[in-house]
Design a protein around this motif. Structure first.
Motif, PDB file in Angstrom:
ATOM      1  N   TRP A  51       5.865  -7.571  17.099  1.00 32.70           N
ATOM      2  CA  TRP A  51       6.988  -8.274  17.066  1.00 32.70           C
ATOM      3  C   TRP A  51       7.358  -9.004  15.924  1.00 32.70           C
ATOM      4  CZ3 TRP A  51       9.952  -6.236  20.718  1.00 32.70           C
ATOM      5  CH2 TRP A  51       9.379  -5.764  21.905  1.00 32.70           C
ATOM      6  N   LEU A  52       8.436  -8.915  15.180  1.00 34.06           N
ATOM      7  CA  LEU A  52       9.037  -9.429  14.147  1.00 34.06           C
ATOM      8  C   LEU A  52       8.814 -11.093  14.372  1.00 34.06           C
ATOM      9  CD1 LEU A  52      11.415  -7.266  12.479  1.00 34.06           C
ATOM     10  CD2 LEU A  52       8.916  -7.475  12.112  1.00 34.06           C
ATOM     11  N   ASP A  53       9.311 -11.615  15.633  1.00 36.30           N
ATOM     12  CA  ASP A  53       9.241 -12.780  16.186  1.00 36.30           C
ATOM     13  C   ASP A  53       7.901 -13.707  15.923  1.00 36.30           C
ATOM     14  OD1 ASP A  53      10.574 -10.897  17.889  1.00 36.30           O
ATOM     15  OD2 ASP A  53      11.587 -12.556  18.423  1.00 36.30           O
ATOM     16  N   ASP A  54       6.986 -12.990  16.003  1.00 33.88           N
ATOM     17  CA  ASP A  54       5.573 -13.463  15.627  1.00 33.88           C
ATOM     18  C   ASP A  54       5.047 -13.475  14.227  1.00 33.88           C
ATOM     19  OD1 ASP A  54       5.373 -13.428  18.569  1.00 33.88           O
ATOM     20  OD2 ASP A  54       4.591 -11.466  18.638  1.00 33.88           O
ATOM     21  N   GLY A  55       5.829 -12.967  13.367  1.00 29.48           N
ATOM     22  CA  GLY A  55       5.439 -12.895  11.952  1.00 29.48           C
ATOM     23  C   GLY A  55       5.416 -11.604  11.410  1.00 29.48           C
ATOM     24  N   ALA A  56       5.268 -11.461   9.886  1.00 31.82           N
ATOM     25  CA  ALA A  56       5.712 -10.408   9.291  1.00 31.82           C
ATOM     26  C   ALA A  56       4.566  -9.612   9.378  1.00 31.82           C
ATOM     27  CB  ALA A  56       6.041 -10.517   7.869  1.00 31.82           C
ATOM     28  N   PRO A  57       4.828  -8.192   9.657  1.00 35.44           N
ATOM     29  CA  PRO A  57       3.629  -7.177   9.933  1.00 35.44           C
ATOM     30  C   PRO A  57       2.710  -7.034   8.628  1.00 35.44           C
ATOM     31  CG  PRO A  57       5.645  -5.753   9.877  1.00 35.44           C
ATOM     32  CD  PRO A  57       6.017  -7.508   9.674  1.00 35.44           C
ATOM     33  N   ARG A  58       1.488  -6.374   8.690  1.00 38.42           N
ATOM     34  CA  ARG A  58       0.815  -5.947   7.420  1.00 38.42           C
ATOM     35  C   ARG A  58       1.087  -4.398   7.423  1.00 38.42           C
ATOM     36  NH1 ARG A  58      -5.192  -8.072   7.767  1.00 38.42           N
ATOM     37  NH2 ARG A  58      -5.038  -7.439   5.702  1.00 38.42           N
ATOM     38  N   ALA A  65       3.298  15.075   6.095  1.00 38.44           N
ATOM     39  CA  ALA A  65       2.469  14.177   5.765  1.00 38.44           C
ATOM     40  C   ALA A  65       3.251  12.967   5.269  1.00 38.44           C
ATOM     41  CB  ALA A  65       1.809  14.615   4.225  1.00 38.44           C
ATOM     42  N   PHE A  66       4.206  12.825   4.797  1.00 39.95           N
ATOM     43  CA  PHE A  66       4.946  11.552   4.600  1.00 39.95           C
ATOM     44  C   PHE A  66       5.441  11.002   6.130  1.00 39.95           C
ATOM     45  CE2 PHE A  66       9.294   9.276   3.898  1.00 39.95           C
ATOM     46  CZ  PHE A  66       8.486   8.238   3.149  1.00 39.95           C
ATOM     47  N   GLY A  67       5.851  11.943   7.032  1.00 40.02           N
ATOM     48  CA  GLY A  67       6.357  11.636   8.410  1.00 40.02           C
ATOM     49  C   GLY A  67       5.207  11.059   9.147  1.00 40.02           C
ATOM     50  N   ARG A  68       3.899  11.552   9.012  1.00 37.66           N
ATOM     51  CA  ARG A  68       2.726  10.822   9.394  1.00 37.66           C
ATOM     52  C   ARG A  68       2.615   9.568   9.056  1.00 37.66           C
ATOM     53  NH1 ARG A  68       0.631  15.800   8.646  1.00 37.66           N
ATOM     54  NH2 ARG A  68      -0.833  14.877   6.936  1.00 37.66           N
ATOM     55  N   ASP A  69       2.496   9.270   7.544  1.00 39.74           N
ATOM     56  CA  ASP A  69       2.343   7.999   7.246  1.00 39.74           C
ATOM     57  C   ASP A  69       3.667   6.978   7.541  1.00 39.74           C
ATOM     58  OD1 ASP A  69       0.258   8.977   5.601  1.00 39.74           O
ATOM     59  OD2 ASP A  69       1.455   9.356   3.786  1.00 39.74           O
ATOM     60  N   VAL A  70       4.699   7.326   7.670  1.00 41.25           N
ATOM     61  CA  VAL A  70       5.822   6.416   8.270  1.00 41.25           C
ATOM     62  C   VAL A  70       5.454   6.319   9.603  1.00 41.25           C
ATOM     63  CG1 VAL A  70       8.349   6.486   8.870  1.00 41.25           C
ATOM     64  CG2 VAL A  70       7.622   7.386   6.630  1.00 41.25           C
ATOM     65  N   HIS A  71       5.159   7.049  10.308  1.00 46.81           N
ATOM     66  CA  HIS A  71       4.751   6.792  11.809  1.00 46.81           C
ATOM     67  C   HIS A  71       3.592   5.719  11.927  1.00 46.81           C
ATOM     68  CE1 HIS A  71       7.271   9.903  13.275  1.00 46.81           C
ATOM     69  NE2 HIS A  71       6.924   9.559  14.496  1.00 46.81           N
ATOM     70  N   LEU A  72       2.698   5.997  10.749  1.00 48.82           N
ATOM     71  CA  LEU A  72       1.432   4.976  10.720  1.00 48.82           C
ATOM     72  C   LEU A  72       1.773   3.645  10.297  1.00 48.82           C
ATOM     73  CD1 LEU A  72      -1.651   4.592  11.027  1.00 48.82           C
ATOM     74  CD2 LEU A  72      -1.743   5.373   8.487  1.00 48.82           C
ATOM     75  N   ASP A 114       4.778   4.500  -0.316  1.00 50.41           N
ATOM     76  CA  ASP A 114       6.144   5.034  -0.257  1.00 50.41           C
ATOM     77  C   ASP A 114       6.522   4.843   1.168  1.00 50.41           C
ATOM     78  OD1 ASP A 114       5.974   5.611  -2.938  1.00 50.41           O
ATOM     79  OD2 ASP A 114       5.909   7.858  -2.446  1.00 50.41           O
ATOM     80  N   ALA A 115       5.444   5.282   2.164  1.00 50.25           N
ATOM     81  CA  ALA A 115       5.983   4.982   3.562  1.00 50.25           C
ATOM     82  C   ALA A 115       5.964   3.486   3.927  1.00 50.25           C
ATOM     83  CB  ALA A 115       4.745   5.622   4.383  1.00 50.25           C
ATOM     84  N   GLY A 116       4.909   2.550   3.532  1.00 53.55           N
ATOM     85  CA  GLY A 116       5.172   1.500   3.815  1.00 53.55           C
ATOM     86  C   GLY A 116       6.334   0.554   3.186  1.00 53.55           C
ATOM     87  N   ALA A 117       6.548   1.051   1.989  1.00 52.08           N
ATOM     88  CA  ALA A 117       7.677   0.473   1.322  1.00 52.08           C
ATOM     89  C   ALA A 117       9.021   0.865   2.176  1.00 52.08           C
ATOM     90  CB  ALA A 117       8.089   0.818  -0.201  1.00 52.08           C
ATOM     91  N   MET A 118       9.358   1.990   2.513  1.00 50.91           N
ATOM     92  CA  MET A 118      10.387   2.470   3.182  1.00 50.91           C
ATOM     93  C   MET A 118      10.661   1.520   4.579  1.00 50.91           C
ATOM     94  SD  MET A 118      11.541   6.200   4.844  1.00 50.91           S
ATOM     95  CE  MET A 118      12.265   6.760   3.465  1.00 50.91           C
ATOM     96  N   VAL A 119       9.303   1.423   5.315  1.00 52.44           N
ATOM     97  CA  VAL A 119       9.423   0.786   6.491  1.00 52.44           C
ATOM     98  C   VAL A 119       9.702  -0.825   6.276  1.00 52.44           C
ATOM     99  CG1 VAL A 119       8.057  -0.074   8.503  1.00 52.44           C
ATOM    100  CG2 VAL A 119       7.982   2.359   7.591  1.00 52.44           C
TER     101      VAL A 119
END
Length: 1003
Positions: free
Chosen positions: A873-880, A859-866, A885-890
């Motif tokens: 592209w980080l050049d275009d701005g910070a992603p949402r 389940a955590f692996g799926r959240d990380v992939h999501l 936990d998964a979002g914090a890790m990414v």
């Protein structure tokens, strides 16, 4: 009511059973094309089954072919239509237009629209693909098992389990997971219908409620007060004080959430409290008054407990909503975002325009293009249309009905509305009539071309008895049941209708005796034995086979359940899926497969298990099973060969899906059913629902329902609206519902719907017969009180027709010719099948390593992939990024310069693909997979120059070498497929390890 001209601009026909609605539908199409010169490609004709669509097409083409050959028939049909037409030219136009003629099911039409306008409808992730049948069931089962595993560890799990237990109490199936799937599937459908979260449980509707725990805090004191107050009651019978002491004891015994109370006497108290009568009048042997302090305490106790029970029901509903929301989110991520939609999702997508402005504008763009393509709409079996389907269709129908060059034709029968349980809404007839008002002509078709006069005598006697309907089922049913006397269009055809009362113990013998009396099996007669449930189908079919009748069950066969070879093969696959399944292993050991396994693999079961799995991985499950049964083939009966062939064919379909595990294979064939036509079989045993649209020379109804309608134990979802906003909830116990008018009103409406649908079911059953209709009624139990008013279908028949009804000629069947055996030509011998290509999943190409993670880890692996999927592209701005936990890790990983550079264009001309599906041939096998992130880099001239493949890995490893060892095979397979697809471009494969916080390059 007379029938308006078939070419009326907008026309709704209420066609009774067997009255020839397919005939009228065909005439409408022929008239539009032949007399009105309408392009067939501008006509849409929709029904609910492929079979009905095929019958409609056959009707149109057959009539036109007959008219083209016979000028007399052409003139006759022109008179029926109301305008002459050139038959040969009309036939030619329709035949040429068949590829573009929209004749089919509503589901299929919606799917075609979504396929053609997926981006306009807001479906932007992947190419639309309709997912249904075992593939969808397998995907839903996997998601549900994982979500349940995680949800049951969280707070609120007990509320969900209580909701599930209460909904399935007394109706448990053979498997808990199956019951859970059905339970959540029902609620998931309501979630997709767009009921907002605030409406789940409807907490705002009921105002301030006590905390669930309040009952535990106060029940002892309330019991004490009631005991003290009872001293002032004027008893009228000596046993009444003891009854009240039992009542106060039941307070202490009761726990909120169970919904059950220790005595029925408490329910009577609750009903009196709900009535508001004072003093309270209770009865135990004799009536007695409860007033003063006792009345106040009893009212306080009932009110408090009811409030706590309702609060618990709301909590249960919210827990279900939480789980359903998680399930839907997974469906969105794993399926819908990738373009994989089931039929229900397609309907929701088509009707989403009713929910928000953006969807409405998108739908308008689609409708504008469809309005320019289709002008004439024909809707069949309208009583089976759901609200979701109506929402998807109504913008198109409005346009056609109101334009001068458009037309609308609706045909159906309110009395055949037997699919309310799956969404059919008979009230849509009223909505159509109100919506199109004076611009809609309405007519009826009461004449039956199916049934002879004797059969219709019984149909009219029962279904036309308005007085008994009102007396048994209420004034609302008498109002809804719009009846017109049925008349046979074949008055000269003989037959018989008969009602008999048969004791329960004699019913089976009487069924067999009756079929033999009529000559079923000997005379050239089709016979349908119609029952209510699948269990009754199996029991009746087994009984008739035992007595020598040629029987087909329900028009479908079950290859892994109704024969010995199928059972053995199914348990073989189950054992391969779980070698610890002792029962499955035992079934295989007792079958002829045992000797074959030992001759090939020796005495040890582990060797057989490993050998069969290796063969299945190498060649597929179907070739493995085919090789296994080959030595037995010559000795098997033709029946057994057909069933074994069914299993092998189903496994071949499974192999083609790319799935590879025995667990998935077992699930694939677990509920395998294959449609079959009755052929020359003497008897077809089927449920009444499956008989709809069919007709039989003889119909026997051996088990007319004698339980009261409805069964309030089936009331599992309360629904309503408040202030225009919909609400729903898992209802509390029946005695609680009486104290809350909103829930009580919802139950009353549900009960009326159940009564109406039950009446429709009986009508459908009675009208399947052409010449012989035989109804076996159960005896009325001697213990039944007020049996005259018993609200059952059996009592309806008994009161309206009498329990000894007979009409027609008892010997009508003597003149029917004898049945002639059908001689089938010998089938040519075919060479053995040669496997062309196996199909594997890229994720399975892991150099033979098997790595199994925990459900929480997956389940955590799926959240990380999501979360990574949200990164462009980080050049275009910070992603949402998502929270959690998964979002914090990414977020932390993207702060690392060595990782963040992978997500930057860096001035390159590069195209990004996320969650990209990959299909290709590798080493002679069809490989399927999904690449997490793919960069297609172009040179200065805009030509593809290189590829970067990035896969996100959450494996718990300590060294990069471990990651490479696990996934090198998968990356090599991807590299080979992508390189071929892009003319040998160089492919750089990289693994982004969340554990190592590093990028690992696969050479």
């Amino acid at each position: 009511m007379s029938l308006p001209p078939v070419l009326s601009k907008n026309l709704m026909i209420l066609a009774s059973a067997g009255s020839g609605k397919t005939f009228q539908l065909g005439n409408r199409v022929i008239g539009l094309v032949g007399s009105r010169d309408v392009d067939p490609a501008r006509i849409v004709a929709l029904t609910f089954t492929r079979k009905a669509a095929g019958e409609f097409a056959d009707s149109v083409l057959s009539k036109l072919a007959m008219c083209a050959l016979d000028p007399g028939e052409e003139e006759k049909l022109g008179q029926q239509i109301g305008a002459p037409f050139p038959a040969a030219r009309t036939l030619a136009r329709i035949v040429r237009a068949l590829p573009t003629f929209q004749l089919g099911t509503m589901d299929g039409f919606f799917a075609r629209i979504v396929r053609g306008f997926q981006y306009e409808l807001g479906l932007t992730g992947g190419t639309f693909e309709l997912i249904e049948g075992p593939k969808l069931e397998a995907a839903m089962s996997d998601m549900l098992a994982e979500i349940l595993g995680a949800a049951l560890e969280r707070e609120g799990a007990e509320d969900f389990l209580n909701a599930f237990r209460r909904a399935t109490m007394g109706k448990e199936g053979t498997g808990v997971l199956k019951d859970v799937e059905r339970f959540l599937g029902q609620w998931h459908g309501l979630w997709k219908a767009g009921i907002p979260l605030g409406g789940w449980g409807a907490p705002a509707l009921f105002g301030s409620l006590p905390e669930v725990t309040e009952w535990e805090k106060q029940k002892h004191e309330l019991a004490r007060k009631l005991d003290a107050a009872c001293t002032s009651i004027a008893w009228t019978e000596k046993r009444q004080p003891e009854k009240m002491r039992q009542l106060s004891a039941s307070f202490i015994e009761h726990t909120v959430g169970s919904g059950r109370i220790a005595t029925d006497f408490f329910k009577a108290c609750a009903e009196v409290v709900a009535s508001g009568a004072s003093p309270m009048k209770l009865r135990h042997y004799k009536e007695f008054d409860v007033g003063g302090a006792a009345e106040r305490v009893l009212t306080e106790a009932v009110t408090l407990l009811a409030g706590c029970e309702l609060a618990a029901a709301i909590a249960r509903t919210r827990a279900v909503a939480e789980l359903v929301a998680s399930l839907d989110a997974e469906c969105e991520r794993r399926l819908r975002r990738k373009g994989l939609l089931g039929f229900d999702d397609v309907k929701v997508l088509m009707g989403r325009w009713t929910q928000d402005e953006d969807a409405r504008l998108r739908r308008e763009a689609v409708d504008f293009r469809l309005d320019a393509r289709y002008d004439h709409w024909l809707l069949d079996e309208f009583q089976d249309t759901s609200r979701a389907e109506w929402a998807g269709m109504v913008p198109l129908l409005d346009e056609a009905a109101t334009r001068d060059d458009g037309t609308l034709f609706v045909v159906g029968d309110r009395k055949q509305a037997i699919y309310g349980w799956r969404g059919g809404d008979v009230s849509l007839f009223d909505e159509v009539e109100h919506r199109y008002g004076g611009g809609l002509a309405i007519g009826t078709m009461p004449d039956s071309w199916r049934s002879c006069p004797a059969v219709l005598d019984l149909v009219n006697a029962v279904c036309g008895d308005a007085a008994t309907i009102g007396d048994l089922f209420g004034a609302e049913m008498a109002r809804r049941w719009q009846w017109e006397e049925h008349v046979s269009a074949r008055p000269g055809v003989t037959g018989e209708a008969r009602v008999e009362v048969v004791p329960k113990d004699d019913r089976d013998a009487r069924l067999v005796e009756l079929l033999r009396e009529i000559g079923i099996g000997e005379k050239n007669l089709t016979c349908g034995v119609l029952v209510r449930t699948n269990d009754q189908v199996r029991a009746a079919a087994a009984l008739l086979r035992e007595h020598g009748f040629d029987v087909i069950e329900e028009g479908r066969r079950q290859p892994v359940a109704d024969n010995a070879p199928g059972v053995a093969l199914f348990h073989l696959i189950r054992w391969l899926a779980d070698p610890n399944d002792a029962f499955a292993k035992g079934v295989v050991a007792m079958s002829p497969l045992d000797a074959i396994l030992k001759s090939r693999h020796g005495e040890h079961w582990q060797a057989a298990w490993e050998g069969l799995l290796k063969e299945a991985r190498t060649h597929g499950f179907a070739p493995m099973v085919e090789h296994l049964v080959e030595p037995l083939w010559e000795a098997m009966s033709e029946f057994s060969r057909r069933r074994a062939g069914d299993v092998i064919g189903a496994l071949a379909e499974f192999d083609a899906t790319g799935a590879a595990t025995p667990r998935e294979a077992a699930r694939w064939i677990n509920d395998l059913e294959i449609a079959q036509s009755p052929g020359a079989a003497a008897v077809q045993v089927l449920t009444i629902h499956k008989s709809k649209g069919l007709g039989f020379d003889v119909v026997v109804l051996p088990e007319i329902e004698d339980s009261q309608v409805p069964n309030h134990g089936d009331f599992n979802i309360a629904r309503g609206s408040s202030g225009g906003a919909p609400w729903l909830m898992a209802p509390p116990a029946s005695w609680v519902r009486t104290l809350f008018p909103a829930i009580s009103h919802s139950e009353d409406q549900w009960a009326d719907d159940q009564r109406y649908e039950a009446m429709c079911v009986l009508y459908v059953a009675l009208t399947r017969a052409k010449r012989g209709l035989y109804v076996l009624l159960p005896e009325v139990p001697k213990s039944r009180k007020e049996s005259h008013d018993w609200q059952s279908l059996a009592n309806w028949v008994a009161r309206s027709a009498g329990d000894d009804f007979q009409s027609g000629d008892p010997g009508w069947w003597h003149g029917v010719p004898d049945r002639q055996p059908v001689m089938k030509p010998a089938s040519p011998a075919l060479a053995g099948a040669t496997p062309r290509r196996a199909r594997v999943a890229a994720s399975g190409a892991k150099d033979g390593l098997l790595v199994v993670g925990s459900s929480m880890g997956r389940a955590f692996g799926r959240d990380v992939h999501l979360a990574f999927e949200a990164v462009g592209w980080l050049d275009d701005g910070a992603p949402r990024l998502p929270s959690g936990d998964a979002g914090a890790m990414v977020r932390e990983l993207l702060a690392d310069p060595g990782i963040s550079r992978l997500f930057q264009r860096g001035g390159r001309n590069v195209r990004l693909f996320r969650e990209q599906a990959v299909e290709g041939i590798v080493d002679g096998k069809w490989l399927s997979g999904v690449v997490d992130r793919l960069h297609l880099i172009h040179d200065d001239d805009g030509k593809p120059a290189a590829l970067e493949l990035i896969d996100f890995k959450t494996d718990s490893v300590e060294q990069p070498e471990q990651l490479v060892e696990r996934h090198a095979g998968q990356m090599a397979a991807y590299r080979e497929v992508l390189s071929k697809a892009y003319d040998d471009l160089p492919v750089t494969c990289m693994l982004l390890s969340t554990k190592l916080r590093a990028v690992v390059i696969i050479e």
